[in-house]
Design a protein around this motif. Structure first.
Motif, PDB file in Angstrom:
ATOM      1  N   ILE A 147       7.602   1.210  -7.755  1.00 20.00           N
ATOM      2  CA  ILE A 147       8.507   2.674  -7.239  1.00 20.00           C
ATOM      3  C   ILE A 147       7.512   3.427  -7.017  1.00 20.00           C
ATOM      4  N   LEU A 148       7.087   3.465  -5.530  1.00 26.19           N
ATOM      5  CA  LEU A 148       6.512   4.744  -5.735  1.00 26.19           C
ATOM      6  C   LEU A 148       7.168   6.081  -5.615  1.00 26.19           C
ATOM      7  N   ALA A 149       9.266   6.363  -5.564  1.00 24.36           N
ATOM      8  CA  ALA A 149       9.545   7.655  -6.360  1.00 24.36           C
ATOM      9  C   ALA A 149       9.146   8.031  -7.578  1.00 24.36           C
ATOM     10  N   THR A 150       8.838   6.856  -8.677  1.00 19.02           N
ATOM     11  CA  THR A 150       8.169   7.185  -9.851  1.00 19.02           C
ATOM     12  C   THR A 150       6.874   7.770 -10.450  1.00 19.02           C
ATOM     13  N   ALA A 151       6.026   7.364  -9.574  1.00 22.58           N
ATOM     14  CA  ALA A 151       4.798   7.144  -9.607  1.00 22.58           C
ATOM     15  C   ALA A 151       4.205   8.612  -9.329  1.00 22.58           C
ATOM     16  N   GLU A 152       4.830   8.717  -7.774  1.00 29.19           N
ATOM     17  CA  GLU A 152       4.894  10.532  -6.957  1.00 29.19           C
ATOM     18  C   GLU A 152       5.186  11.645  -7.947  1.00 29.19           C
ATOM     19  N   ARG A 153       6.595  11.412  -8.728  1.00 35.00           N
ATOM     20  CA  ARG A 153       6.597  12.186  -9.541  1.00 35.00           C
ATOM     21  C   ARG A 153       5.812  12.268 -11.127  1.00 35.00           C
ATOM     22  N   TYR A 154       5.334  11.337 -11.864  1.00 35.01           N
ATOM     23  CA  TYR A 154       4.702  11.566 -12.979  1.00 35.01           C
ATOM     24  C   TYR A 154       3.568  11.312 -12.935  1.00 35.01           C
ATOM     25  N   CYS A 155       2.836  10.588 -12.225  1.00 30.76           N
ATOM     26  CA  CYS A 155       0.814   9.977 -11.747  1.00 30.76           C
ATOM     27  C   CYS A 155       0.496  12.226 -11.602  1.00 30.76           C
ATOM     28  N   ASP A 156      -0.392  11.507 -12.254  1.00 31.07           N
ATOM     29  CA  ASP A 156      -1.682  13.693 -11.873  1.00 31.07           C
ATOM     30  C   ASP A 156      -2.273  12.356 -10.254  1.00 31.07           C
ATOM     31  N   ARG A 157      -2.836  11.438 -10.544  1.00 32.99           N
ATOM     32  CA  ARG A 157      -4.095  10.519  -9.714  1.00 32.99           C
ATOM     33  C   ARG A 157      -3.698   9.142  -9.159  1.00 32.99           C
ATOM     34  N   PHE A 158      -4.120   9.074  -8.232  1.00 29.74           N
ATOM     35  CA  PHE A 158      -3.997   7.639  -7.566  1.00 29.74           C
ATOM     36  C   PHE A 158      -4.859   6.624  -6.688  1.00 29.74           C
ATOM     37  N   VAL A 159      -4.684   5.138  -6.895  1.00 33.19           N
ATOM     38  CA  VAL A 159      -5.606   4.769  -6.788  1.00 33.19           C
ATOM     39  C   VAL A 159      -4.802   3.152  -5.632  1.00 33.19           C
ATOM     40  N   MET A 160      -4.895   3.773  -4.716  1.00 35.03           N
ATOM     41  CA  MET A 160      -4.132   3.150  -3.559  1.00 35.03           C
ATOM     42  C   MET A 160      -4.814   1.021  -3.030  1.00 35.03           C
ATOM     43  N   VAL A 161      -4.652   0.449  -3.403  1.00 32.87           N
ATOM     44  CA  VAL A 161      -5.223  -0.989  -3.472  1.00 32.87           C
ATOM     45  C   VAL A 161      -4.828  -1.389  -2.227  1.00 32.87           C
ATOM     46  N   ASN A 162      -5.596  -2.615  -1.162  1.00 33.60           N
ATOM     47  CA  ASN A 162      -4.874  -2.909  -0.068  1.00 33.60           C
ATOM     48  C   ASN A 162      -6.609  -3.804   0.295  1.00 33.60           C
ATOM     49  N   ALA A 163      -5.853  -5.375   0.323  1.00 31.73           N
ATOM     50  CA  ALA A 163      -6.172  -6.236   0.592  1.00 31.73           C
ATOM     51  C   ALA A 163      -7.854  -5.780  -0.482  1.00 31.73           C
ATOM     52  N   GLY A 164      -7.348  -6.409  -1.871  1.00 34.89           N
ATOM     53  CA  GLY A 164      -8.607  -5.988  -2.176  1.00 34.89           C
ATOM     54  C   GLY A 164      -9.856  -4.799  -2.579  1.00 34.89           C
ATOM     55  N   GLN A 165      -9.595  -4.031  -2.027  1.00 35.29           N
ATOM     56  CA  GLN A 165     -10.272  -2.788  -1.682  1.00 35.29           C
ATOM     57  C   GLN A 165      -9.545  -1.249  -2.224  1.00 35.29           C
ATOM     58  N   VAL A 166     -10.248  -0.403  -1.935  1.00 32.10           N
ATOM     59  CA  VAL A 166      -9.607   0.800  -2.665  1.00 32.10           C
ATOM     60  C   VAL A 166      -9.476   1.445  -1.528  1.00 32.10           C
ATOM     61  N   VAL A 210      -1.531  13.382  -4.507  1.00 31.79           N
ATOM     62  CA  VAL A 210      -1.427  13.822  -3.666  1.00 31.79           C
ATOM     63  C   VAL A 210      -2.064  14.279  -1.810  1.00 31.79           C
ATOM     64  N   SER A 211      -2.542  15.561  -2.549  1.00 33.53           N
ATOM     65  CA  SER A 211      -2.657  15.822  -0.985  1.00 33.53           C
ATOM     66  C   SER A 211      -4.544  15.248  -0.519  1.00 33.53           C
ATOM     67  N   GLN A 212      -5.362  14.690  -1.658  1.00 29.83           N
ATOM     68  CA  GLN A 212      -6.387  14.573  -1.114  1.00 29.83           C
ATOM     69  C   GLN A 212      -5.702  12.712  -0.463  1.00 29.83           C
ATOM     70  N   MET A 213      -4.818  12.237  -1.333  1.00 30.13           N
ATOM     71  CA  MET A 213      -4.710  11.060   0.268  1.00 30.13           C
ATOM     72  C   MET A 213      -4.123  11.369   1.388  1.00 30.13           C
ATOM     73  N   GLN A 214      -3.196  12.596   1.617  1.00 29.49           N
ATOM     74  CA  GLN A 214      -2.995  13.072   2.857  1.00 29.49           C
ATOM     75  C   GLN A 214      -4.233  13.188   3.668  1.00 29.49           C
ATOM     76  N   GLU A 215      -4.744  14.070   3.114  1.00 27.87           N
ATOM     77  CA  GLU A 215      -5.999  14.040   3.892  1.00 27.87           C
ATOM     78  C   GLU A 215      -6.181  12.563   4.212  1.00 27.87           C
ATOM     79  N   GLN A 216      -7.206  12.215   3.872  1.00 26.28           N
ATOM     80  CA  GLN A 216      -8.015  10.988   3.504  1.00 26.28           C
ATOM     81  C   GLN A 216      -7.173  10.041   4.669  1.00 26.28           C
ATOM     82  N   SER A 217      -5.722  10.337   5.006  1.00 25.64           N
ATOM     83  CA  SER A 217      -4.675   9.064   5.846  1.00 25.64           C
ATOM     84  C   SER A 217      -4.461   9.700   6.937  1.00 25.64           C
ATOM     85  N   GLY A 218      -5.060  11.577   6.989  1.00 23.65           N
ATOM     86  CA  GLY A 218      -4.519  11.816   7.949  1.00 23.65           C
ATOM     87  C   GLY A 218      -2.923  12.300   8.325  1.00 23.65           C
TER      88      GLY A 218
END
Length: 245
Positions: free
Chosen positions: A192-211, A217-225
């Protein structure tokens, strides 16, 4: 508080499910662990809980590891699984009593916590019943009660909202915020990403077994462009094969 350092693991060394995963959880914060089904989230949690041993890397809690002091390590963690795990022969109250014994809680602390939690989740009239007769949502509430009665340093929560009614979801979120405020660390896996975005301070997004992405959110916006992107938009970008910095 929790340090996961470059772990590679899974069920067979020749086919690891997760590779070089690192994350940390500090006191006074909620860290969201997000990713598609099969991305490796549950495998990461199983390694943190000591249910699986990593092929490489290490996992530390307050500087100690499961191998050096297993009792101390496990006593500092409580866990709310996606699927309730209950004892058929125990009543709801006996589940709570068992939690008290396992975590060596003082009677006064136990009594205060139990009374409040039973009221919050409206289970006070069910204490003498067997949870294996409860609905899925009520069984999940029992798991939540046991975890919050224990209230150790680190709480690991795996898809806790499945089957809960809206009032119970809100009560759970309020308790998570309260634990965070009191100095606990929380690792929360959810779709539930909307809830996560509202309540979490930081995130670790995993895809295909890797981070794939990590941080605020702002740091990940920069990482994802993707300046100004929501958590869901960044998630869709990553799982669709979008480039990250």
């Amino acid at each position: 508080m929790l340090e996961v350092r470059n772990i590679t693991g899974g069920y067979a060394p020749e086919t690891p499910v997760i590779r070089s995963v690192s994350l940390d959880v500090n006191a006074h914060e909620i860290v969201g662990l997000i990713g598609m089904n099969g991305a490796g989230k549950s495998t990461i949690l199983k390694h943190v809980l000591g249910l699986l041993e990593p092929f490489e890397g290490e996992i530390l809690l307050e500087g100690g590891s499961l191998s050096t002091d297993p009792l101390k390590f496990r006593s500092r963690i409580s866990y709310i699984p996606e699927q309730p795990r209950l004892y058929e022969e125990l009543t709801l109250w006996e589940h709570l009593e068992l939690t008290k014994l396992v975590y060596r809680l003082e009677e006064a602390v136990f009594s205060e916590r139990v009374k409040r939690l039973l009221d919050v989740f409206r289970l006070a009239d069910k204490v003498d019943e067997f949870p294996n007769t409860f609905s899925k949502g009520m069984q999940q509430k029992v798991m939540i009660l046991c975890a919050f009665v224990a209230a150790p340093d680190l709480l690991i929560v795996d898809e806790p909202f499945v089957g809960l009614d809206p009032l119970a979801i809100q009560s759970l979120l309020e308790l998570l915020i309260e634990m965070k405020r009191e100095g606990h660390g929380i690792l929360l896996s959810t779709h539930i990403l909307a809830t996560a975005e509202r309540y979490c301070d930081r995130f670790v997004m995993v895809n295909a077994g890797q981070v794939a992405l990590r941080g605020t959110v702002s740091q990940m916006q920069e990482q994802s462009g993707l300046p100004g992107a929501t958590l869901e938009e960044m998630f869709n970008h990553v799982v669709s094969g979008g480039a990250v910095r």
